[in-house]
Design an enzyme around this catalytic site. Structure first.
Site, short mmCIF file in Angstrom:
data_model
loop_
_atom_site.label_atom_id
_atom_site.label_comp_id
_atom_site.label_asym_id
_atom_site.label_seq_id
_atom_site.Cartn_x
_atom_site.Cartn_y
_atom_site.Cartn_z
N TYR A 161 19.79 75.33 -30.09
CA TYR A 161 19.47 74.47 -31.22
C TYR A 161 18.91 75.35 -32.32
O TYR A 161 18.01 76.16 -32.09
CB TYR A 161 18.44 73.42 -30.79
CG TYR A 161 17.96 72.53 -31.91
CD1 TYR A 161 18.76 71.51 -32.41
CD2 TYR A 161 16.68 72.70 -32.45
CE1 TYR A 161 18.31 70.68 -33.44
CE2 TYR A 161 16.22 71.87 -33.47
CZ TYR A 161 17.04 70.87 -33.96
OH TYR A 161 16.59 70.05 -34.96
N ASP A 206 17.94 83.83 -33.47
CA ASP A 206 17.04 82.75 -33.87
C ASP A 206 15.80 82.88 -32.98
O ASP A 206 15.79 82.44 -31.83
CB ASP A 206 17.75 81.41 -33.65
CG ASP A 206 16.83 80.23 -33.90
OD1 ASP A 206 15.59 80.43 -34.02
OD2 ASP A 206 17.34 79.10 -33.95
N LYS A 255 7.54 78.61 -36.33
CA LYS A 255 6.52 78.28 -35.32
C LYS A 255 5.31 79.22 -35.36
O LYS A 255 4.45 79.08 -36.22
CB LYS A 255 7.16 78.22 -33.93
CG LYS A 255 8.27 77.12 -33.89
CD LYS A 255 8.61 76.67 -32.52
CE LYS A 255 9.84 75.79 -32.44
NZ LYS A 255 9.63 74.38 -32.61
N1 HOZ Z 1 13.15 70.52 -32.27
C1 HOZ Z 1 11.83 70.58 -31.85
C2 HOZ Z 1 11.67 71.08 -30.48
N2 HOZ Z 1 12.59 72.01 -30.02
C3 HOZ Z 1 11.20 69.24 -31.94
C4 HOZ Z 1 10.19 69.19 -32.98
C5 HOZ Z 1 9.37 67.92 -33.02
O1 HOZ Z 1 9.80 66.87 -32.60
O2 HOZ Z 1 8.28 68.01 -33.52
#
Ligand code: HOZ
Length: 427
Positions: free
Chosen positions: A144, A239, A267
């Site tokens: 992702y 990534d 992050k």
């Molecule tokens: N895509 C985020 C985790 N891999 C989720 C972020 C969220 O819901 O805060």
């Protein structure tokens, strides 16, 4: 555990926010419950509006490697806020952070700050296309890279959790240049690169996948991708939004000894504030406007609060022994978790790299999205709810990672394992 106030707030939120949440996987739909509403976080714990506390292994989905409300980070943010929250004009802090990043991640000779991981990957793809003059992108099933159109193909994280790995609203034309291949499968890459390598602008991947649960690269996989990129002129994009400054100061590229052409960060680099960054070889990054013709911009990019939070976090992480400590705690937690599962004859497999890991309810070794999807998500949902009931907050999806922070102490880990010991009995 009483969660009436959270439940009530969720009903209110549902009226005016799609699904009651500002990011889908938070809704807890996949685990058959409602989200908690959080009043505060401190160290390894979060406290909900009903007054319950939980040992938190989400850590805002990865950024909080120091734990919640770390005093030095909070102090630094307060001081920065007093001087103004955003200018849209350069500050010296931006140079300081860029210097720190380029020193710690040597493959990033130049870096551009953005506001999220999605922006970082979307921009890196644009730069790769601009630099190579090619259109095709290769990604991997279950990885992702945020929610940009081009990358929402067989995507992990919330998209996989909710069964929409290719989103509605993305015209087929927009993803016609995106190929999604099997993670850890060099034969598949070879077949595609032999035929179409000269048309490929970039191969993008999470060097340790963390959005289909945690899936490490097989030995030689990253090296193989590097080789194909060198042979064809495609760029290799790591990534490292999740793995950057988490697995090592220099990220997964330091851990595995493979250098990408471009790296995306997010992050941890924002210390809990909204930040992303992308960067790489000088020659490639010189394509970015105003130096070059690849356009990318942002009003809040490099804003002083986020940069200060990031800088303070990275300075703390640069102290000797930090990653050894994280490794030791994480190793203990996940090894014991796996031992307890075995003790209770719970069919499962545990994957971990450094302070990110997960337990899949499957007998298969999980090496890619197909094997990750053999996991029993009903069992995971049961585990999530039962752990929550015992004061442990896991990510509400089988296809996410658990993050250990420096704030998790032995007592937290012992309590977590004691809860797991009870929960595995029921599964
Ligand atoms: N895509 C985020 C985790 N891999 C989720 C972020 C969220 O819901 O805060």
């Amino acid at each position: 555990m009483a969660q009436a106030s959270s439940e009530k707030l969720y009903r209110q939120a549902e009226e005016i926010i799609p699904g009651g949440v500002n990011s889908p996987v938070r809704s807890c739909r996949a685990v058959g419950t409602h989200p908690l509403f959080i009043a505060k976080g401190q160290g390894s714990k979060i406290f909900d509006v009903d007054g319950n506390s939980y040992i938190d292994y989400v850590g805002s989905w990865g950024p909080l490697i120091l734990g919640h409300a770390h005093p030095e980070v909070v102090e630094a943010i307060k001081k920065a806020a007093e001087l103004g929250t955003s200018f849209g004009i350069p500050t010296t802090l931006e140079i300081e952070l860029a210097q720190m990043i380029t020193k710690l991640v040597p493959s990033m000779e130049m870096v551009r700050m953005v506001n999220s991981g999605t922006e970082a990957t979307m921009s890196a793809i644009r730069v790769a296309r601009g630099y190579t003059g090619r259109s095709k992108i290769i990604k991997f099933d279950g990885c992702y890279h945020g929610h940009a159109d081009t990358l929402l193909v067989k995507a992990g994280s919330g998209a996989a959790t909710l069964g929409i790995p290719g989103s509605a609203g993305v015209p087929a034309d927009f993803v016609q240049h995106t190929l999604s291949l099997r993670f850890n499968d060099l034969d598949e890459i070879a077949a595609v690169m032999q035929k179409q390598g000269q048309e490929v602008a970039a191969i993008i991947l999470e060097p340790v996948a963390g959005n289909m649960g945690v899936v490490p690269p097989k030995p030689g996989f990253l090296e193989g991708l590097r080789k194909w990129c060198d042979e064809t002129g495609a760029l290799l994009i790591f990534d490292e939004v999740m793995t950057g400054f988490r697995l090592a100061l220099g990220g997964a590229q330091e851990l595995y000894g493979v250098q990408p052409d471009l790296t995306c960060l997010g992050k941890v680099i924002g210390g809990g504030l909204p930040v992303g960054a992308y960067g790489g070889r000088r020659e490639i990054m010189s394509q970015v406007a105003p130096l070059g013709e690849v356009y990318q911009a942002g009003t809040l990019s490099g804003n002083p609060l986020a940069v200060t939070a990031g800088l303070t976090t990275l300075k703390i992480l640069s102290k000797p022994g930090v990653y050894d400590e994280l490794e030791e705690r994480s190793n203990h937690l996940f090894n014991e978790m796996s031992r307890l599962a075995e003790k209770h004859k719970v069919v499962s497999t545990t994957n971990r790299v450094g302070s990110m890991g997960c337990l899949f309810f499957t007998e298969r070794t999980v090496v890619d999205f197909d094997s990750a999807q053999t996991a029993d998500t009903q069992k995971f949902a049961h585990m999530f709810c039962a752990m929550l009931e015992r004061g442990v907050y896991l990510a509400p999806s089988q296809f996410e990672a658990a993050f250990v922070s420096l704030a998790h102490d032995q007592e937290d880990i012992d309590k977590t394992l004691a809860a797991a010991d009870e929960v595995f009995k029921e599964i």
